[in-house]
Design an enzyme around this catalytic site. Structure first.
Site, PDB file in Angstrom:
ATOM      1  N   ASP A 190      16.827 -65.343  31.209  1.00  0.00           N
ATOM      2  CA  ASP A 190      17.542 -65.872  32.380  1.00  0.00           C
ATOM      3  C   ASP A 190      19.034 -65.982  32.052  1.00  0.00           C
ATOM      4  OD1 ASP A 190      17.113 -67.963  30.541  1.00  0.00           O
ATOM      5  OD2 ASP A 190      17.380 -69.479  32.091  1.00  0.00           O
ATOM      6  N   HIS A 515      10.708 -59.806  29.108  1.00  0.00           N
ATOM      7  CA  HIS A 515      11.201 -60.541  30.279  1.00  0.00           C
ATOM      8  C   HIS A 515      12.666 -60.858  29.995  1.00  0.00           C
ATOM      9  CE1 HIS A 515      10.868 -63.189  33.814  1.00  0.00           C
ATOM     10  NE2 HIS A 515      11.682 -64.004  33.160  1.00  0.00           N
ATOM     11  N   ASP A 560       3.055 -56.704  26.604  1.00  0.00           N
ATOM     12  CA  ASP A 560       4.407 -56.142  26.638  1.00  0.00           C
ATOM     13  C   ASP A 560       4.728 -55.769  28.081  1.00  0.00           C
ATOM     14  OD1 ASP A 560       6.834 -55.040  26.113  1.00  0.00           O
ATOM     15  OD2 ASP A 560       6.047 -53.173  25.260  1.00  0.00           O
ATOM     16  N   GLU A 569       9.206 -63.086  26.753  1.00  0.00           N
ATOM     17  CA  GLU A 569      10.627 -63.272  27.037  1.00  0.00           C
ATOM     18  C   GLU A 569      11.379 -63.180  25.699  1.00  0.00           C
ATOM     19  OE1 GLU A 569      11.495 -66.644  29.551  1.00  0.00           O
ATOM     20  OE2 GLU A 569      13.642 -66.222  29.593  1.00  0.00           O
TER      21      GLU A 569
HETATM   22  O1  G3I Z   1       4.042 -77.717  21.489  1.00  0.00           O
HETATM   23  C1  G3I Z   1       2.955 -77.875  22.399  1.00  0.00           C
HETATM   24  C2  G3I Z   1       1.667 -77.776  21.651  1.00  0.00           C
HETATM   25  O2  G3I Z   1       1.577 -78.824  20.737  1.00  0.00           O
HETATM   26  C3  G3I Z   1       0.522 -77.802  22.660  1.00  0.00           C
HETATM   27  O3  G3I Z   1      -0.668 -77.587  21.988  1.00  0.00           O
HETATM   28  C4  G3I Z   1       0.718 -76.731  23.720  1.00  0.00           C
HETATM   29  C5  G3I Z   1      -0.318 -76.820  24.807  1.00  0.00           C
HETATM   30  O4  G3I Z   1       0.160 -76.275  26.013  1.00  0.00           O
HETATM   31  O5  G3I Z   1       1.952 -76.879  24.309  1.00  0.00           O
HETATM   32  C6  G3I Z   1       3.037 -76.788  23.438  1.00  0.00           C
HETATM   33  O6  G3I Z   1       4.171 -76.982  24.180  1.00  0.00           O
HETATM   34  C7  G3I Z   1       4.667 -75.904  24.880  1.00  0.00           C
HETATM   35  C8  G3I Z   1       6.074 -75.673  24.376  1.00  0.00           C
HETATM   36  O7  G3I Z   1       6.702 -74.736  25.162  1.00  0.00           O
HETATM   37  C9  G3I Z   1       6.093 -75.184  22.931  1.00  0.00           C
HETATM   38  O8  G3I Z   1       7.388 -74.993  22.477  1.00  0.00           O
HETATM   39  C10 G3I Z   1       4.635 -76.190  26.369  1.00  0.00           C
HETATM   40  O9  G3I Z   1       3.310 -76.199  26.820  1.00  0.00           O
HETATM   41  C11 G3I Z   1       5.419 -75.170  27.103  1.00  0.00           C
HETATM   42  O10 G3I Z   1       5.504 -75.472  28.464  1.00  0.00           O
HETATM   43  C12 G3I Z   1       6.813 -75.079  26.517  1.00  0.00           C
HETATM   44  O11 G3I Z   1       7.458 -74.014  27.035  1.00  0.00           O
HETATM   45  C13 G3I Z   1       8.872 -73.975  27.037  1.00  0.00           C
HETATM   46  C14 G3I Z   1       9.259 -73.205  28.274  1.00  0.00           C
HETATM   47  O12 G3I Z   1      10.645 -73.028  28.301  1.00  0.00           O
HETATM   48  C15 G3I Z   1       8.825 -73.879  29.574  1.00  0.00           C
HETATM   49  O13 G3I Z   1       9.483 -75.063  29.733  1.00  0.00           O
HETATM   50  C16 G3I Z   1       9.361 -73.245  25.798  1.00  0.00           C
HETATM   51  O14 G3I Z   1       9.175 -74.037  24.644  1.00  0.00           O
HETATM   52  C17 G3I Z   1      10.834 -72.913  25.920  1.00  0.00           C
HETATM   53  O15 G3I Z   1      11.201 -72.074  24.849  1.00  0.00           O
HETATM   54  C18 G3I Z   1      11.098 -72.224  27.241  1.00  0.00           C
HETATM   55  O16 G3I Z   1      12.461 -72.042  27.349  1.00  0.00           O
HETATM   56  C19 G3I Z   1      12.887 -71.221  28.427  1.00  0.00           C
HETATM   57  C20 G3I Z   1      13.861 -72.054  29.239  1.00  0.00           C
HETATM   58  O17 G3I Z   1      13.161 -73.118  29.852  1.00  0.00           O
HETATM   59  C21 G3I Z   1      14.593 -71.196  30.265  1.00  0.00           C
HETATM   60  N1  G3I Z   1      15.164 -70.053  29.651  1.00  0.00           N
HETATM   61  C22 G3I Z   1      14.195 -69.224  28.967  1.00  0.00           C
HETATM   62  C23 G3I Z   1      13.539 -69.983  27.865  1.00  0.00           C
HETATM   63  C24 G3I Z   1      12.571 -69.124  27.058  1.00  0.00           C
HETATM   64  O18 G3I Z   1      11.369 -68.882  27.706  1.00  0.00           O
HETATM   65  O1  9MR Z   2      12.885 -65.995  34.317  1.00  0.00           O
HETATM   66  C1  9MR Z   2      12.476 -67.315  34.052  1.00  0.00           C
HETATM   67  C2  9MR Z   2      12.355 -67.506  32.564  1.00  0.00           C
HETATM   68  O2  9MR Z   2      13.609 -67.359  31.940  1.00  0.00           O
HETATM   69  C3  9MR Z   2      11.744 -68.837  32.233  1.00  0.00           C
HETATM   70  O3  9MR Z   2      11.440 -68.926  30.873  1.00  0.00           O
HETATM   71  C4  9MR Z   2      10.477 -69.034  33.027  1.00  0.00           C
HETATM   72  C5  9MR Z   2       9.869 -70.401  32.816  1.00  0.00           C
HETATM   73  O4  9MR Z   2      10.734 -71.400  33.157  1.00  0.00           O
HETATM   74  O5  9MR Z   2      10.704 -68.857  34.394  1.00  0.00           O
HETATM   75  C6  9MR Z   2      11.178 -67.588  34.718  1.00  0.00           C
HETATM   76  O6  9MR Z   2      11.398 -67.511  36.088  1.00  0.00           O
HETATM   77  C7  9MR Z   2      10.240 -67.399  36.885  1.00  0.00           C
HETATM   78  C8  9MR Z   2      10.014 -68.677  37.638  1.00  0.00           C
HETATM   79  O7  9MR Z   2       9.733 -69.738  36.764  1.00  0.00           O
HETATM   80  C9  9MR Z   2       8.878 -68.486  38.622  1.00  0.00           C
HETATM   81  N1  9MR Z   2       9.130 -67.369  39.494  1.00  0.00           N
HETATM   82  C10 9MR Z   2       9.290 -66.114  38.761  1.00  0.00           C
HETATM   83  C11 9MR Z   2      10.429 -66.199  37.797  1.00  0.00           C
HETATM   84  C12 9MR Z   2      10.530 -64.924  36.959  1.00  0.00           C
HETATM   85  O8  9MR Z   2      10.636 -63.824  37.710  1.00  0.00           O
END
Ligand code: G3I
Ligand code: 9MR
Length: 592
Positions: A190, A515, A560, A569
């Site tokens: 993003d 992604h 992939d 991503e």
């Molecule tokens: O760590 C727990 C684990 O203990 C547990 O067993 C498991 C069960 O679901 O969850 C784990 O946590 C997850 C966590 O990532 C791990 O780092 C959460 O469920 C999961 O929702 C969380 O996802 C994060 C994601 O954003 C959604 O919020 C990712 O860490 C984080 O790297 C990712 O970051 C995104 C930004 O929001 C937006 N930009 C892109 C970026 C990369 O995807």
């Molecule tokens: O592109 C977004 C990505 O960077 C984030 O990690 C992810 C989770 O927050 O969300 C992606 O965006 C999606 C959104 O959450 C739901 N609609 C589709 C988007 C991707 O096309």
């Protein structure tokens, strides 16, 4: 001399067998041989994993099959505790000859070619650092530096006209105030910019520089600043550091949690993503991560005062002010849903929320203490609040503080020196846990001993485990840690249950469809190179609802496909530990 007949027969068959294999037709390429698709250091362990039923012998030959350079026997079968599948090890550590080779397994096929040579991971280290260049905001990427991924500047206008979101108002900055906050790196696939995630990313890159300065001098990425006196890793980091500095409110020292659209953009190029952007609520985690980075940057840029007049001092002032703000707002955790109840527009981009800032306090305190030598920072936190030694992630930065204290052992004040034995015990104890039972694993890697390793961004779990092992090596000089760290680099480069090399642009089976908005929207088949895919995530199908997951175990839960943002991503906080791991192993290759 008369040769006894049985010996003669044995010799003849041996020679026959040798040529039979050497002269045989190329065997089919098999994806069942999982190896580091880039290669191996001459003096280091060399392991490939063979999945499925093959057993017996294997050979290493030149790619034209003309020369057999090594013969070995596959290990007995091991069961993968996560998937239940069978795997065997092909260990060819004894082969130390430089060259390009393939592994041949009669009846199964041959592997991708790989190299044995010095500096074998240099290109991955440089390429993954170059990955940050491609994420730069506010600047055109000309073909001279970006090749076929050249593109116009993104957010050149938007990020100089950022609005203060109603959640972020302060006396001098009412809602709608226009701020300039250009540069930085896009967070991931993003286009938003998040201080918390920038924090660990910067801390990791700057730590590679502090741990291996001489190596970093030689790490060239061919960026516009390559000709100046700073090493490229510092020039690259400066691009984001300057953005981070703009995220501090000069009136009170608080730091906005993020700079973002209200909602994620479509899959368009950055210059076509023209929605208005906001700085959103100041948070304690943002302030502390910012303070940590600025304190570290201040140490690092001090010797470059001629090139960057005043920067080191500005960073230290910014760090201290953010720390003070955090002391006054210890409960200012960022909770997006709570914020959205109170303010409009609602913001639905990445949260990087946290429930507990005790680790951010430890990191900020450690960096400020080391930079200033002021015991007040050290005594402000409890360095050992519990028995845990948690692996670094964007939400958990305690160890970044420990790494810094360990790095500066020699210049700690009496207070820090007193705790040093415990600090060392924590770090080596954690590394020892990582070493435990690796030999019992199907893939013989530190990564993946538990299905819990396969979370969103699991590639960063592997890379951060590798860094923890490198830190233990630095404390003990015991190469067992280095060798274990190398297993996780092998994992990222192909020795894993998916068979992918998770770094775009590298290996024979690289990730092709991350992604990542530019990679999707640019019309070029090859994705932007040097970017680390998040990797298998047991929960991915539920999280991104992308169609196409067929795996039944967490270690293979990866596709992939660009819809798979929960497994495929890319993100700056995953790339940075890859840069560190590949860079550190390059710097230490002679010690393997
Ligand atoms: O760590 C727990 C684990 O203990 C547990 O067993 C498991 C069960 O679901 O969850 C784990 O946590 C997850 C966590 O990532 C791990 O780092 C959460 O469920 C999961 O929702 C969380 O996802 C994060 C994601 O954003 C959604 O919020 C990712 O860490 C984080 O790297 C990712 O970051 C995104 C930004 O929001 C937006 N930009 C892109 C970026 C990369 O995807
Ligand atoms: O592109 C977004 C990505 O960077 C984030 O990690 C992810 C989770 O927050 O969300 C992606 O965006 C999606 C959104 O959450 C739901 N609609 C589709 C988007 C991707 O096309």
């Amino acid at each position: 001399m008369r040769i006894p007949q049985p010996v003669l027969i044995f010799l003849l068959f041996g020679v026959y067998g040798f040529f039979r294999i050497a002269a045989s037709q190329a065997q089919p390429l098999t994806s069942s041989i999982r190896l580091n698709q880039i290669g191996y250091y001459p003096n280091a362990p060399k392991v490939a994993i063979v999945v499925g039923d093959a057993s017996g012998d294997f050979q290493i030959t030149t790619p034209d099959l003309k020369k057999v350079v090594f013969r070995g026997t596959l290990s007995p079968a091991r069961t993968n505790a996560i998937s239940g599948k069978t795997a065997r090890t092909a260990d060819f550590s004894a082969l130390k000859t430089a060259g390009t080779f393939v592994i041949q397994i009669p009846g199964l096929g041959q592997s991708y070619p790989f190299e044995i040579k010095k500096d074998v991971h240099r290109a991955v280290a440089a390429g993954s650092l170059k990955g940050f260049y491609y994420q730069r905001v506010s600047t055109e990427l000309p073909a001279r530096f970006a090749g076929q991924w050249a593109r116009p500047a993104g957010h050149g206008k938007e990020d100089t006209q950022v609005l203060v979101h109603p959640s972020a108002v302060s006396p001098g900055r009412p809602a709608g105030t226009v701020l300039s906050s250009p540069r930085g790196w896009y967070d991931a696939g993003d286009y938003n910019k998040y201080i918390v995630n920038s924090g660990i990313t910067m801390g990791t890159l700057l730590s590679l520089y502090e741990d291996f300065p001489a190596f970093c001098q030689t790490l060239k990425t061919d960026i516009p600043e390559s000709e100046n006196r700073l090493p490229d890793i510092l020039d690259e980091s400066l691009w984001n550091l300057r953005w981070m500095l703009t995220m501090q409110d000069p009136a009170d020292g608080g730091v906005y949690h993020k700079l973002t659209n209200a909602r994620f953009d479509g899959m368009v190029m950055p210059d076509k993503a023209t929605k208005e952007r906001y700085v959103v609520q100041k948070s304690v985690t943002a302030a502390l991560d910012f303070a940590a980075v600025m304190a570290q940057a201040s140490r690092i840029f001090k010797p470059f005062n001629r090139e960057l007049p005043g920067l080191a001092d500005s960073c230290l002032t910014a760090a201290k002010r953010a720390w003070q703000w955090a002391k006054q707002h210890p409960d200012a955790l960022y909770r997006q849903s709570v914020m959205n109840e109170k303010f409009d527009p609602d913001v639905s981009t990445g949260e990087y929320g946290d429930r507990d800032a005790s680790d951010e306090w430890i990191w900020a305190a450690s960096e400020l203490y080391v930079t200033t030598q002021d015991d007040a920072y050290y005594s402000a936190v409890n360095l050992f609040p519990d028995e845990k030694t948690p692996l670094p992630s964007w939400a958990q930065v305690r160890l970044l503080g420990y790494y810094t204290l360990a790095r500066f052992e020699k210049s700690l004040t009496a207070a820090g020196k007193k705790d040093f034995p415990q600090l060392k015990q924590r770090l080596t104890g954690f590394a020892n846990e990582l070493l435990l039972d690796v030999d019992k694993q199907a893939y013989q890697t530190v990564m993946g001993k538990s299905a819990q390793d396969y979370i969103w961004g699991s590639s960063a779990v592997a890379a951060n485990q590798g860094i923890a092992l490198i830190q233990a090596y630095r404390l003990t000089s015991d190469k067992i840690y280095l060798r274990a760290a190398l297993t996780n680099l092998d994992y990222l480069l192909g020795r894993n249950a998916t068979g992918y090399c998770f770094v775009t642009g590298f290996g024979d089976k690289p990730v092709m469809n991350p992604h990542h908005r530019p990679s999707v929207a640019d019309g070029i088949e090859a994705p932007v190179p040097g970017l680390l895919s998040g990797g298998p995530n047991g929960n991915a199908p539920k999280q991104d609802k992308c169609e196409g997951y067929t795996a039944t175990s967490a270690d293979e839960m990866f596709i992939d496909a660009s819809c798979s943002y929960a497994s495929n991503e890319i993100a700056i906080n995953w790339n940075a530990p890859l840069v560190y791991l590949a860079g550190a192993l390059e710097a230490l290759q002679a010690k393997q």
